[in-house]
Design a protein around this motif. Structure first.
Motif, PDB file in Angstrom:
ATOM      1  N   GLN A   1     -66.075  -2.273 -14.491  1.00  0.00           N
ATOM      2  CA  GLN A   1     -66.171  -3.165 -15.626  1.00  0.00           C
ATOM      3  C   GLN A   1     -65.077  -4.450 -15.460  1.00  0.00           C
ATOM      4  O   GLN A   1     -64.001  -3.931 -15.315  1.00  0.00           O
ATOM      5  CB  GLN A   1     -66.111  -2.519 -16.826  1.00  0.00           C
ATOM      6  CG  GLN A   1     -66.426  -3.495 -18.136  1.00  0.00           C
ATOM      7  CD  GLN A   1     -67.733  -3.819 -18.070  1.00  0.00           C
ATOM      8  OE1 GLN A   1     -68.556  -3.038 -17.626  1.00  0.00           O
ATOM      9  NE2 GLN A   1     -68.035  -4.569 -19.185  1.00  0.00           N
ATOM     10  N   VAL A   2     -65.449  -5.862 -15.524  1.00  0.00           N
ATOM     11  CA  VAL A   2     -64.657  -6.767 -15.499  1.00  0.00           C
ATOM     12  C   VAL A   2     -64.696  -7.432 -16.756  1.00  0.00           C
ATOM     13  O   VAL A   2     -65.959  -8.011 -17.215  1.00  0.00           O
ATOM     14  CB  VAL A   2     -65.011  -7.706 -14.401  1.00  0.00           C
ATOM     15  CG1 VAL A   2     -64.185  -9.093 -14.278  1.00  0.00           C
ATOM     16  CG2 VAL A   2     -65.019  -7.243 -12.839  1.00  0.00           C
ATOM     17  N   GLN A   3     -63.658  -7.667 -17.251  1.00  0.00           N
ATOM     18  CA  GLN A   3     -63.372  -8.456 -18.606  1.00  0.00           C
ATOM     19  C   GLN A   3     -63.064 -10.101 -18.286  1.00  0.00           C
ATOM     20  O   GLN A   3     -61.817 -10.039 -17.585  1.00  0.00           O
ATOM     21  CB  GLN A   3     -62.617  -7.810 -19.595  1.00  0.00           C
ATOM     22  CG  GLN A   3     -63.244  -6.630 -20.253  1.00  0.00           C
ATOM     23  CD  GLN A   3     -62.377  -5.828 -21.194  1.00  0.00           C
ATOM     24  OE1 GLN A   3     -61.131  -6.083 -21.178  1.00  0.00           O
ATOM     25  NE2 GLN A   3     -62.987  -5.372 -22.258  1.00  0.00           N
ATOM     26  N   LEU A   4     -63.815 -10.884 -18.643  1.00  0.00           N
ATOM     27  CA  LEU A   4     -63.298 -12.510 -18.384  1.00  0.00           C
ATOM     28  C   LEU A   4     -63.102 -12.985 -19.681  1.00  0.00           C
ATOM     29  O   LEU A   4     -63.779 -13.118 -20.593  1.00  0.00           O
ATOM     30  CB  LEU A   4     -64.497 -13.068 -17.759  1.00  0.00           C
ATOM     31  CG  LEU A   4     -64.839 -12.605 -16.434  1.00  0.00           C
ATOM     32  CD1 LEU A   4     -66.074 -13.265 -15.826  1.00  0.00           C
ATOM     33  CD2 LEU A   4     -63.762 -12.375 -15.384  1.00  0.00           C
ATOM     34  N   VAL A   5     -61.771 -13.728 -19.738  1.00  0.00           N
ATOM     35  CA  VAL A   5     -61.268 -14.506 -20.991  1.00  0.00           C
ATOM     36  C   VAL A   5     -60.845 -15.827 -20.633  1.00  0.00           C
ATOM     37  O   VAL A   5     -60.034 -16.196 -19.864  1.00  0.00           O
ATOM     38  CB  VAL A   5     -60.171 -13.709 -21.563  1.00  0.00           C
ATOM     39  CG1 VAL A   5     -59.872 -14.675 -22.874  1.00  0.00           C
ATOM     40  CG2 VAL A   5     -60.529 -12.359 -21.902  1.00  0.00           C
ATOM     41  N   ALA A  23     -59.224 -15.707 -17.045  1.00  0.00           N
ATOM     42  CA  ALA A  23     -58.416 -14.796 -16.613  1.00  0.00           C
ATOM     43  C   ALA A  23     -59.216 -13.255 -16.569  1.00  0.00           C
ATOM     44  O   ALA A  23     -59.899 -12.939 -17.546  1.00  0.00           O
ATOM     45  CB  ALA A  23     -57.214 -14.368 -17.527  1.00  0.00           C
ATOM     46  N   ALA A  24     -59.021 -12.577 -15.496  1.00  0.00           N
ATOM     47  CA  ALA A  24     -59.923 -11.407 -15.046  1.00  0.00           C
ATOM     48  C   ALA A  24     -59.120 -10.064 -15.414  1.00  0.00           C
ATOM     49  O   ALA A  24     -57.863 -10.216 -14.903  1.00  0.00           O
ATOM     50  CB  ALA A  24     -60.726 -11.385 -13.871  1.00  0.00           C
ATOM     51  N   SER A  25     -59.667  -9.003 -15.707  1.00  0.00           N
ATOM     52  CA  SER A  25     -58.936  -7.982 -16.147  1.00  0.00           C
ATOM     53  C   SER A  25     -59.052  -6.938 -14.889  1.00  0.00           C
ATOM     54  O   SER A  25     -58.082  -6.246 -14.704  1.00  0.00           O
ATOM     55  CB  SER A  25     -59.762  -7.060 -17.286  1.00  0.00           C
ATOM     56  OG  SER A  25     -60.851  -6.600 -16.637  1.00  0.00           O
ATOM     57  N   GLN A  26     -59.739  -7.305 -13.727  1.00  0.00           N
ATOM     58  CA  GLN A  26     -60.021  -6.316 -12.792  1.00  0.00           C
ATOM     59  C   GLN A  26     -58.946  -6.607 -11.495  1.00  0.00           C
ATOM     60  O   GLN A  26     -58.797  -7.716 -11.177  1.00  0.00           O
ATOM     61  CB  GLN A  26     -61.425  -6.532 -12.207  1.00  0.00           C
ATOM     62  CG  GLN A  26     -61.844  -5.756 -10.946  1.00  0.00           C
ATOM     63  CD  GLN A  26     -61.719  -4.263 -11.461  1.00  0.00           C
ATOM     64  OE1 GLN A  26     -60.744  -3.434 -10.803  1.00  0.00           O
ATOM     65  NE2 GLN A  26     -62.803  -3.298 -12.068  1.00  0.00           N
ATOM     66  N   ARG A  27     -58.444  -5.432 -10.942  1.00  0.00           N
ATOM     67  CA  ARG A  27     -57.564  -5.858 -10.074  1.00  0.00           C
ATOM     68  C   ARG A  27     -58.005  -5.919  -8.591  1.00  0.00           C
ATOM     69  O   ARG A  27     -57.518  -6.572  -7.829  1.00  0.00           O
ATOM     70  CB  ARG A  27     -56.596  -4.446  -9.763  1.00  0.00           C
ATOM     71  CG  ARG A  27     -55.543  -4.223 -11.011  1.00  0.00           C
ATOM     72  CD  ARG A  27     -54.757  -3.115 -10.546  1.00  0.00           C
ATOM     73  NE  ARG A  27     -55.632  -1.832 -10.801  1.00  0.00           N
ATOM     74  CZ  ARG A  27     -55.371  -0.627 -10.458  1.00  0.00           C
ATOM     75  NH1 ARG A  27     -54.004  -0.398  -9.891  1.00  0.00           N
ATOM     76  NH2 ARG A  27     -55.917   0.424 -10.503  1.00  0.00           N
ATOM     77  N   THR A  28     -59.294  -5.696  -8.586  1.00  0.00           N
ATOM     78  CA  THR A  28     -60.119  -6.221  -7.289  1.00  0.00           C
ATOM     79  C   THR A  28     -60.801  -7.578  -7.691  1.00  0.00           C
ATOM     80  O   THR A  28     -61.895  -8.013  -6.759  1.00  0.00           O
ATOM     81  CB  THR A  28     -61.282  -5.254  -7.090  1.00  0.00           C
ATOM     82  OG1 THR A  28     -62.077  -5.027  -8.209  1.00  0.00           O
ATOM     83  CG2 THR A  28     -60.557  -3.804  -6.748  1.00  0.00           C
TER      84      THR A  28
END
Length: 123
Positions: A1-5, A23-28
């Motif tokens: 799951q990727v969160q985008l803000v 800004a994305a939450s995912q390290r990948t």
């Protein structure tokens, strides 16, 4: 799951500049293709800018020469620099992420979307 803000929207005058951030939450994050879309009042969501293959960029005709998309994988962030803004650029701007290696304008292939940030350009 990727969160985008998304952030950076606001009210500006025609000719002004704004820089949007996502800004994305995912390290990948670096493995995702990222793009910006927008939805103007009374219109459908449309593609604005994205990465074509790797670092190559692609823009819709109406923003070419005025907008620039960039990404910083170390910060998990994608940017949209918008110059010479016009009233017709008024819209809610969304960033989106996908794993598919396809043309960035294919809206149906995006897996994750941000909540959007409002950009209003007064004449």
């Amino acid at each position: 799951q990727v969160q985008l803000v998304e952030s950076g929207g606001g009210l500006v005058q025609a000719g002004d500049s704004l820089t949007l951030s996502c800004a994305a939450s995912q390290r990948t994050f670096s493995t995702y293709a990222m793009s910006w879309f927008r939805r103007a009042p009374g219109k459908e969501r449309e593609f604005v800018a994205g990465f074509l293959w790797g670092a190559a960029t692609y823009y819709t005709d109406s923003v070419k020469g005025r907008f620039t998309i960039a990404r910083d994988n170390a910060k998990n962030t994608v940017y949209l620099q918008m110059n010479s803004l016009k009233p017709e650029d008024t819209a809610v701007y969304y960033c989106a992420a996908k794993r598919a290696r396809s043309h960035p304008s294919l809206i149906s292939e995006y897996d994750y979307w941000g909540q959007g940030t409002q950009v209003t350009v007064s004449s």
